[in-house]
Scaffold this motif. Structure first.
Motif, short mmCIF file in Angstrom:
data_model
loop_
_atom_site.label_atom_id
_atom_site.label_comp_id
_atom_site.label_asym_id
_atom_site.label_seq_id
_atom_site.Cartn_x
_atom_site.Cartn_y
_atom_site.Cartn_z
N TYR A 189 0.83 -1.20 0.00
CA TYR A 189 0.00 0.00 0.00
C TYR A 189 0.87 1.25 0.00
O TYR A 189 0.57 2.23 -0.68
CB TYR A 189 -0.93 0.00 1.22
N GLY A 190 1.95 1.20 0.76
CA GLY A 190 2.88 2.32 0.76
C GLY A 190 3.51 2.53 -0.61
O GLY A 190 3.71 3.67 -1.04
N ARG A 191 3.79 1.43 -1.30
CA ARG A 191 4.41 1.52 -2.62
C ARG A 191 3.54 2.28 -3.61
O ARG A 191 4.06 3.09 -4.40
CB ARG A 191 4.69 0.11 -3.15
N VAL A 192 2.23 2.04 -3.61
CA VAL A 192 1.35 2.71 -4.58
C VAL A 192 0.99 4.12 -4.14
O VAL A 192 0.43 4.88 -4.93
CB VAL A 192 0.07 1.89 -4.84
N LEU A 193 1.33 4.48 -2.90
CA LEU A 193 1.03 5.83 -2.42
C LEU A 193 2.23 6.76 -2.53
O LEU A 193 2.10 7.92 -2.90
CB LEU A 193 0.55 5.78 -0.97
N VAL A 194 3.42 6.23 -2.22
CA VAL A 194 4.61 7.07 -2.20
C VAL A 194 5.03 7.39 -3.63
O VAL A 194 5.28 6.50 -4.45
CB VAL A 194 5.76 6.37 -1.44
N SER A 199 -2.70 8.11 -7.28
CA SER A 199 -3.41 7.35 -6.25
C SER A 199 -4.08 8.28 -5.25
O SER A 199 -5.21 8.03 -4.82
CB SER A 199 -2.45 6.39 -5.55
N TRP A 200 -3.41 9.36 -4.90
CA TRP A 200 -3.99 10.33 -3.97
C TRP A 200 -5.16 11.07 -4.60
O TRP A 200 -6.16 11.36 -3.93
CB TRP A 200 -2.93 11.31 -3.49
N VAL A 311 -10.25 3.55 -12.56
CA VAL A 311 -9.26 2.86 -11.70
C VAL A 311 -8.58 1.69 -12.41
O VAL A 311 -7.35 1.60 -12.40
CB VAL A 311 -9.92 2.40 -10.39
N PRO A 312 -9.31 0.75 -13.05
CA PRO A 312 -8.63 -0.38 -13.69
C PRO A 312 -7.72 0.05 -14.84
O PRO A 312 -6.75 -0.64 -15.15
CB PRO A 312 -9.78 -1.26 -14.21
N GLN A 313 -8.02 1.18 -15.47
CA GLN A 313 -7.18 1.65 -16.56
C GLN A 313 -5.83 2.17 -16.04
O GLN A 313 -4.79 1.94 -16.67
CB GLN A 313 -7.90 2.77 -17.32
N ARG A 314 -5.88 2.85 -14.93
CA ARG A 314 -4.65 3.44 -14.38
C ARG A 314 -3.87 2.44 -13.52
O ARG A 314 -2.64 2.46 -13.48
CB ARG A 314 -5.02 4.68 -13.56
N PHE A 315 -4.58 1.56 -12.83
CA PHE A 315 -3.94 0.67 -11.86
C PHE A 315 -4.27 -0.79 -12.13
O PHE A 315 -4.61 -1.53 -11.21
CB PHE A 315 -4.37 1.03 -10.43
N GLY A 316 -4.20 -1.21 -13.39
CA GLY A 316 -4.61 -2.56 -13.74
C GLY A 316 -3.96 -3.64 -12.91
O GLY A 316 -4.63 -4.54 -12.40
N GLY A 320 -6.43 -4.42 -6.88
CA GLY A 320 -6.81 -4.84 -5.54
C GLY A 320 -6.34 -3.86 -4.48
O GLY A 320 -7.08 -3.50 -3.57
N LEU A 321 -5.07 -3.42 -4.62
CA LEU A 321 -4.54 -2.44 -3.68
C LEU A 321 -5.33 -1.14 -3.72
O LEU A 321 -5.72 -0.59 -2.69
CB LEU A 321 -3.07 -2.15 -4.00
N MET A 322 -5.57 -0.65 -4.93
CA MET A 322 -6.23 0.64 -5.06
C MET A 322 -7.71 0.56 -4.69
O MET A 322 -8.27 1.54 -4.20
CB MET A 322 -6.07 1.17 -6.49
N THR A 323 -8.34 -0.58 -4.93
CA THR A 323 -9.73 -0.72 -4.50
C THR A 323 -9.84 -0.54 -3.00
O THR A 323 -10.73 0.16 -2.51
CB THR A 323 -10.28 -2.10 -4.90
#
Length: 388
Positions: A189-194, A199-200, A311-316, A320-323
Motif C-alpha cells: 500500500y505504501g508503494r502505490v502511495l509514495v 493514487s492520492w 481505476v482499472p485503466q490506471r492501476f490494472g 486490488g490495492l487501489m480498491t
C-alpha cells in the motif's frame, strides 16, 4: 456477479442500519446532536479502515471465504445486540464499529466481480456490483417503521434473517475468478502511495463521490427531522428516495463513463453536486430540499461508477490495492461529512455551514479533474478500447 451484488447489497443495508433509526435511538439513549452524528458516522469510519484488512485477508484465502467470515461476524454482532440490547452510548458505538465489517464488504465484492471482466467493460461491471449500495434503501425504507412497531432492538434481530439467506447464496454460488492474485502486504500500500500522485487524486475524488453518498445517506434522516420536523418514518422514506437515486445511477455512471470517458463524467458530476448542495444550503422548503438531495445523490452515484471506470485503466496490476485504498478514502469522506454536519449543527445551530463546506470540496474536485484530464489522456497509453 449476482452473488457479489447480493452480498454487497445486504452488507450495505446493515452497515447503514443505525442511520435511519438515529432519531429513535437518540431519544431512547438521550443523545445530543453531536453524539447522534458520531453514532451514525462510526460504522462508516470503521468500514473504511477495515477494508484494507479484509483486502489483505482476501488475497490470502480468497474473496469468497473472506466474505463468508465477514458476514458471520456481522450476523453475530446483530444477534448479540438483539439478545442483550443496546443500553448506552458506548454500547451503540461498539455496535457501530462491528457493523463497520459490513461496510468493508467493498474490498470483497468489487474485486470478486471485476476480475471476471476485461478493461473495456470495467465501468459497467464495477457499477453493477457496486450498485449493491442500494441496500441503504432497504434500511431507510423499513428500519424506522419496524423500529416504531417493534422497537429498534428487535430490528437488529430481524436484520439477521435476510443476512442468513444471502450467506447461504454466497456460500453456494460465489466463485473467485481463475486468475493469479498477488499477495499484498502493508508495504505494498505504501508503494502505490509514495511518489504516485494519481493514487492520492483517486482517493480524493472518491472521498467526494462515495463519501458524499454515504455521508448524506447517514445524515439525512436526522437532517430532515431537525430541519423540517419529519417523523422518523417520513425522514426514512425521504432519505430512501435520495439513496435509491444514487444507487440506481451507479451502474449507469459506469456505463456512461465507458462511453464518453470517466473524466468527462466526473466533471459533470462535481459541477452539478456543488450547485445542488449549495442550493440546499439556502434553506428552501421541505419538498424542494428533498428534490435537491435526490438529484445530488443521483449525481454522486454516477460519480462512484465513473471513478471505478478509471481505476482499472490506471492501476490494472494494482487494482486490488487501489480498491482498498480508494474505498477507505470514500469511507473516511463519508465519516467526516456525517460527523461534521452534526458537530457544525450543534456548534452553529444550522446545517448550512456543513452543506457549504461539501459544495466547496465538490468544486475543488471539479477543478482538479479539469487540470488532470489532458495529462491523463496523454500518459495512459495502455487503455485499449476504454475511454479516459
Amino acid at each position: 456477479m449476482l452473488s457479489a451484488f447480493l452480498y454487497f447489497d445486504l452488507s450495505f443495508m446493515v452497515w447503514y442500519l443505525l442511520g435511519p433509526m438515529q432519531v429513535q435511538i437518540a431519544e431512547a439513549l438521550a443523545l445530543d446532536t453531536r453524539q447522534r452524528a458520531l453514532m451514525v458516522a462510526v460504522p462508516i469510519l470503521c468500514g473504511a479502515l477495515l477494508r484494507l484488512l479484509l483486502g489483505l485477508v482476501a488475497d490470502r484465502i480468497g474473496a469468497r471465504r473472506t466474505g463468508l467470515l465477514a458476514q458471520g461476524v456481522v450476523i453475530a454482532a446483530l444477534f448479540v445486540a438483539w439478545y442483550s440490547g443496546v443500553h448506552s452510548y458506548a454500547q451503540v458505538l461498539l455496535l457501530g464499529a462491528m457493523l463497520g465489517v459490513a461496510g468493508a464488504s467493498f474490498a470483497i465484492a468489487l474485486p470478486l466481480a471485476s476480475r471476471w471482466y476485461p478493461p473495456e467493460h470495467q465501468g459497467t461491471a464495477m457499477g453493477i456490483a457496486g450498485a449493491g449500495n442500494s441496500g441503504t434503501v432497504l434500511a431507510a425504507l423499513f428500519a424506522p417503521a419496524l423500529a416504531a412497531a417493534f422497537g429498534y432492538r428487535n430490528v437488529f434481530g430481524l436484520a439477521c434473517l435476510p443476512l442468513l439467506v444471502v450467506l447461504a447464496v454466497f456460500a453456494l454460488y460465489a466463485k473467485d475468478a481463475p486468475v493469479a492474485v498477488p499477495q499484498r502486504r502493508l508495504r505494498d500500500y505504501g508503494r502505490v502511495l509514495v511518489g504516485n500522485r494519481d493514487s492520492w487524486w483517486f482517493m480524493f475524488f472518491y472521498a467526494i463521490t462515495f463519501g458524499g453518498f454515504a455521508g448524506f445517506a447517514s445524515a439525512l434522516p436526522g437532517y430532515f427531522h431537525d430541519q423540517f420536523g419529519f417523523e422518523p418514518k417520513l425522514a426514512g422514506w425521504a432519505t430512501a428516495a435520495c439513496v435509491l437515486a444514487g444507487s440506481l445511477m451507479r451502474p449507469f455512471g459506469g456505463a456512461i463513463a465507458d462511453r464518453i470517458g470517466g473524466t468527462r463524467t466526473l466533471l459533470a458530476v462535481y459541477a452539478l453536486a456543488a450547485l445542488l448542495v449549495a442550493l440546499a444550503a439556502l434553506g428552501l422548503g421541505a419538498a424542494a430540499t428533498v428534490g435537491l438531495f435526490v438529484l445530488t445523490l443521483l449525481c454522486l452515484g454516477a460519480g462512484n461508477g465513473a471513478v471505478f471506470q478509471l481505476v482499472p485503466q490506471r492501476f490494472g496490476s494494482d487494482i486490488g490495492l487501489m480498491t482498498g485504498l480508494i474505498g477507505m478514502a470514500g469511507g473516511v469522506g463519508g465519516f467526516l461529512l456525517a460527523a461534521g454536519m452534526g458537530v457544525l449543527k450543534q456548534e452553529y445551530g444550522s446545517y448550512a455551514p456543513g452543506l457549504w463546506g461539501f459544495a466547496a470540496f465538490a468544486g475543488l474536485a471539479w477543478l482538479s479533474v479539469a487540470g488532470l484530464r489532458q495529462h491523463w489522456r496523454q500518459q495512459w497509453t495502455a487503455v485499449g478500447a476504454a475511454r479516459v
